[in-house]
Design an enzyme around this catalytic site. Structure first.
Site, PDB file in Angstrom:
ATOM      1  N   THR A 240       0.758  -1.324  -0.137  1.00 33.99           N
ATOM      2  CA  THR A 240       0.035   0.105   0.031  1.00 33.99           C
ATOM      3  C   THR A 240       0.883   1.234  -0.009  1.00 33.99           C
ATOM      4  OG1 THR A 240      -2.002   1.200   1.207  1.00 33.99           O
ATOM      5  CG2 THR A 240      -0.079   0.137   2.582  1.00 33.99           C
ATOM      6  N   CYS A 241       0.277   2.371  -0.469  1.00 32.71           N
ATOM      7  CA  CYS A 241       1.125   3.671  -0.311  1.00 32.71           C
ATOM      8  C   CYS A 241      -0.112   4.847  -0.234  1.00 32.71           C
ATOM      9  CB  CYS A 241       1.886   3.636  -1.477  1.00 32.71           C
ATOM     10  SG  CYS A 241       0.887   3.595  -3.001  1.00 32.71           S
ATOM     11  N   GLY A 242       0.313   5.791  -1.058  1.00 33.64           N
ATOM     12  CA  GLY A 242      -0.584   7.045  -1.094  1.00 33.64           C
ATOM     13  C   GLY A 242      -1.759   6.759  -1.996  1.00 33.64           C
TER      14      GLY A 242
END
Length: 285
Positions: A240-242
């Protein structure tokens, strides 16, 4: 695994040697946060690797979603790729203008659609230019070719699946954002999002996997980086990230390690951080 692998990562030397291959297709998959104030399409129009097409991550997406550049329906992906002259039997190489950043997202999209002959250019356009390799500003000659899509649903996760994984602890949820954003001490670049991370997730900022020159570290160094972040590579992983872009860099790195039980949380923090009913943790790993 050799340094050059047409299914994950290839060097500028490899691409230069194969530049005139008839079934090679090169994509400029550059994308930047608005805060960077760079126009990827304008940069592509000014200069790109010979024969490259521009892959617009925001266009080749699900425009029915309010979330940024979510994976498109397979029919839209097929249609866009056919219009770009990309289809069955092609070897695809994706690069970006940052070195190794958004190109990994395009690699993941192709893998999600069942395409395996796709690689990221290690070091991207900056390395290609620094080496004095050829560039052009001409539009490519495009010929239609059909693409067969078989969606690999195991490579993507939605918010319900991630919420379950967070509660059960049966996956390693790995967050590619900076340590400050993960800890909740730095603000999010997108307005309206809470600060922090998914409970139970681990932080591995994507830059940790890159050298100072913007290339991906070798396999032993990649493995060491995951282990230093407290990540158990024996467990299935969700990245996951932004907004699901740099999460794909973690996925690419794991594929380089020979780990195949990974998936990308497409909505990432743009989705999780926007829902007040979803729990948020703060602090370090």
């Amino acid at each position: 695994m050799s340094a050059d692998d047409p299914k994950t990562l290839v060097s500028t030397e490899w691409l230069a040697a194969h530049l005139k291959d008839p079934d090679l297709r090169i994509l400029d998959g550059s994308w930047y946060l608005p805060t960077v104030q760079r126009d990827p399409k304008a940069e592509y129009d000014a200069a790109h690797i010979p024969g490259a097409r521009f892959f617009d991550i925001d266009d080749v997406s699900d425009n029915r979603s309010e979330l940024p550049h979510m994976a498109p329906p397979p029919e839209k992906f097929m249609s866009r790729m056919r219009a770009m002259g990309i289809g069955d039997g092609h070897q695809v190489v994706v690069y970006d203008g940052a070195g190794l950043n958004s190109a990994a997202r395009v690699w993941w999209l192709f893998r999600l659609m069942g395409q395996h002959n796709v690689a990221v250019l290690d070091g991207g356009f900056p390395k290609w230019q620094a080496e004095g390799r050829p560039i052009e500003d001409l539009p490519p000659i495009v010929r239609d070719r059909h693409m067969t899509v078989r969606v690999q649903n195991q490579l993507v996760r939605d918010v319900t699946q991630v919420s379950s994984a967070s509660k059960l602890g049966d996956h390693e949820i790995i967050d590619a954002r900076s340590a400050g954003r993960f800890a909740g001490t730095d603000p999010e670049p997108r307005a309206g999002l809470r600060s922090g991370h998914i409970p139970g997730s681990r932080n591995l900022p994507f830059q940790t996997l890159l050298t100072e020159k913007g290339t991906m570290k070798d396999v032993p160094e990649l493995r060491a980086a995951f282990e230093a972040a407290g990540i158990d590579l024996a467990k299935p992983a969700i990245t996951t990230c932004g907004s699901g872009v740099t999460a794909a860099i973690l996925a690419l790195a794991m594929e380089r390690l020979g780990k195949t039980d990974w998936s990308v949380y497409d909505g990432s923090w743009s989705e999780w951080g926007a829902f007040p009913t979803l729990p948020v943790a703060t602090g370090e790993n």
